[in-house]
Design an enzyme around this catalytic site. Sequence first.
Site, short mmCIF file in Angstrom:
data_model
loop_
_atom_site.label_atom_id
_atom_site.label_comp_id
_atom_site.label_asym_id
_atom_site.label_seq_id
_atom_site.Cartn_x
_atom_site.Cartn_y
_atom_site.Cartn_z
N GLY A 22 0.91 -1.01 -0.12
CA GLY A 22 0.15 0.01 -0.16
C GLY A 22 0.76 1.30 0.00
O GLY A 22 1.87 1.15 0.42
N SER A 23 0.36 2.22 -0.56
CA SER A 23 1.10 3.70 -0.38
C SER A 23 0.39 4.61 -1.63
O SER A 23 -0.90 4.55 -1.86
CB SER A 23 2.36 3.55 -0.65
OG SER A 23 3.11 3.03 0.56
N ARG A 24 1.16 5.66 -1.94
CA ARG A 24 0.88 6.49 -2.95
C ARG A 24 1.62 6.91 -4.04
O ARG A 24 3.01 6.76 -3.85
CB ARG A 24 0.55 7.83 -2.27
CG ARG A 24 -0.08 8.94 -3.08
CD ARG A 24 -0.34 9.91 -1.73
NE ARG A 24 0.07 11.41 -2.32
CZ ARG A 24 0.43 12.41 -1.54
NH1 ARG A 24 0.14 12.34 -0.29
NH2 ARG A 24 1.03 13.48 -1.89
#
Length: 208
Positions: free
Chosen positions: A171-173
């Site tokens: 997960g992240s951006r």
Amino acid sequence: MIAKGSEPWLFSAASVTALLAILSRATDSVPFLNYIANMGMALTFVMVIFFRDPERKVEPSDAYMISPADGTVIDIRDRKICIFMFLQNVHVNRAPISGEIKEIIYKKGGYLPAYCKDSERNERNEFIIHSKYGDVRVTQIAGTIARRIVTYSNVNDIVEQGQRIGMIRFGSRVDVTIPHNFDITVEKGERVLAGKTIIATIKNDREI
């Protein structure tokens, strides 16, 4: 297909699960090992899903830019599109436009939730892709769970639109800047797919 660089994680999870399964069969006096082994199998399955890297047919074009990540657009500001990747999304990132990787900048930092504005202080990896329309910045930002950014490309590499350039684990951006030659075509809250969703289209000659 499994994402490049995920093999050690999957091997470790599968090895521990196999060991627990063997012990649970050989040691009847420790029944909870069977429960743990089943949990390990479930975790291994989840990791296989997480580290998946499906093939996606991409036909490079100068007429538009494509999403560098799977996820949801959480913000659009100052010609920058911010895409948040949830755990269920594919986490392999792709080049939104063809060009040469002029620079790769890695910065250490914290691990705040990647959807927060304060995540600007987080660990990050920034690709500067020199395209025919100018420099495009693709920034991988680590979050609370993701603490490992993996890079597939190097400085001076020529990348095609849609080519895999790296991934962020768990997960992240990903943020991407859009040159002024393009009109942004996605909106906040929209779901996008790496290498598939068009996020910007080239302006016509009269607008440039």
